[in-house]
Design a protein around this motif. Structure first.
Motif, PDB file in Angstrom:
ATOM      1  N   LEU A 154       0.831  -1.209   0.000  1.00  0.00           N
ATOM      2  CA  LEU A 154       0.000   0.000   0.000  1.00  0.00           C
ATOM      3  C   LEU A 154       0.866   1.260   0.000  1.00  0.00           C
ATOM      4  O   LEU A 154       0.562   2.231  -0.697  1.00  0.00           O
ATOM      5  CB  LEU A 154      -0.952   0.008   1.205  1.00  0.00           C
ATOM      6  N   ASN A 155       1.945   1.236   0.788  1.00  0.00           N
ATOM      7  CA  ASN A 155       2.860   2.383   0.801  1.00  0.00           C
ATOM      8  C   ASN A 155       3.511   2.591  -0.559  1.00  0.00           C
ATOM      9  O   ASN A 155       3.664   3.726  -1.025  1.00  0.00           O
ATOM     10  CB  ASN A 155       3.935   2.206   1.878  1.00  0.00           C
ATOM     11  N   LEU A 176       2.250   1.669  -3.476  1.00  0.00           N
ATOM     12  CA  LEU A 176       1.189   2.141  -4.367  1.00  0.00           C
ATOM     13  C   LEU A 176       0.904   3.619  -4.118  1.00  0.00           C
ATOM     14  O   LEU A 176       0.774   4.398  -5.064  1.00  0.00           O
ATOM     15  CB  LEU A 176      -0.074   1.305  -4.167  1.00  0.00           C
ATOM     16  N   HIS A 177       0.863   4.000  -2.853  1.00  0.00           N
ATOM     17  CA  HIS A 177       0.628   5.396  -2.503  1.00  0.00           C
ATOM     18  C   HIS A 177       1.759   6.275  -3.048  1.00  0.00           C
ATOM     19  O   HIS A 177       1.531   7.334  -3.632  1.00  0.00           O
ATOM     20  CB  HIS A 177       0.496   5.536  -0.987  1.00  0.00           C
ATOM     21  N   GLY A 178       2.989   5.862  -2.872  1.00  0.00           N
ATOM     22  CA  GLY A 178       4.135   6.611  -3.381  1.00  0.00           C
ATOM     23  C   GLY A 178       4.103   6.745  -4.898  1.00  0.00           C
ATOM     24  O   GLY A 178       4.415   7.802  -5.458  1.00  0.00           O
ATOM     25  N   LEU A 223       1.436   6.671  -6.801  1.00  0.00           N
ATOM     26  CA  LEU A 223       0.363   7.612  -7.155  1.00  0.00           C
ATOM     27  C   LEU A 223       0.793   9.062  -6.943  1.00  0.00           C
ATOM     28  O   LEU A 223       0.467   9.948  -7.736  1.00  0.00           O
ATOM     29  CB  LEU A 223      -0.906   7.305  -6.363  1.00  0.00           C
ATOM     30  N   VAL A 224       1.544   9.321  -5.876  1.00  0.00           N
ATOM     31  CA  VAL A 224       2.050  10.673  -5.607  1.00  0.00           C
ATOM     32  C   VAL A 224       2.987  11.122  -6.728  1.00  0.00           C
ATOM     33  O   VAL A 224       2.888  12.241  -7.233  1.00  0.00           O
ATOM     34  CB  VAL A 224       2.742  10.734  -4.224  1.00  0.00           C
TER      35      VAL A 224
END
Length: 143
Positions: A5-6, A8-10, A12-13
């Motif tokens: 998740l981290n 994926l979040h990175g 997306l950022v």
């Protein structure tokens, strides 16, 4: 699962930042284009309006530059209209209507570029003649 998740979040950022910079760059480019284009077209509009229905040598010399500027900075249809006016003048077939149509096209585009709203009335040329009847200018409005 948390690491995924981290990641994926990175991701997306990073993608968001790249898209933001791309869109901002396009906006800046469009603004610079507009900042360069609008003053030339406003000056051209003023010169063409001044030359419309006048045939003096001074107006015609300025008209040459204004027509060239519209061919360079105008939209494709404005550039074509300006080229048509130039061809007509060169062939000594100039008509006021061709200048009026070009003026109207420029006015619509410039008002849109400057977000001034659409002007519904056609351009009307005010021509003062010292030989004609004098019209008194008054600030009073008739009721």
């Amino acid at each position: 699962m948390g690491a995924l998740l981290n990641l994926l979040h990175g991701l997306l950022v990073v993608i968001g930042r790249i898209l933001g910079q791309t869109l901002n760059g396009k906006r800046e480019h469009d603004k610079k284009r507009r900042d360069l284009r609008v003053p030339f077209l406003v000056d051209a509009w003023r010169i063409i309006e001044r030359a419309a229905n006048r045939g003096g040598p001074d107006e015609m010399r300025e008209l040459e530059q204004a027509i060239a500027d519209v061919q360079l900075f105008g939209t494709p249809s404005q550039a074509e209209q300006a080229a048509g006016v130039a061809r007509s003048v060169n062939a000594r077939e100039a008509e006021g209507a061709a200048l009026d149509d070009l003026l109207e096209a420029l006015r619509l585009d410039l008002r849109d570029e400057m977000r001034l709203g659409r002007a519904n009335a056609r351009v009307v040329h005010l021509r003062y003649s010292s030989f004609g009847a004098r019209v008194p200018i008054s600030s009073h409005v008739a009721n």
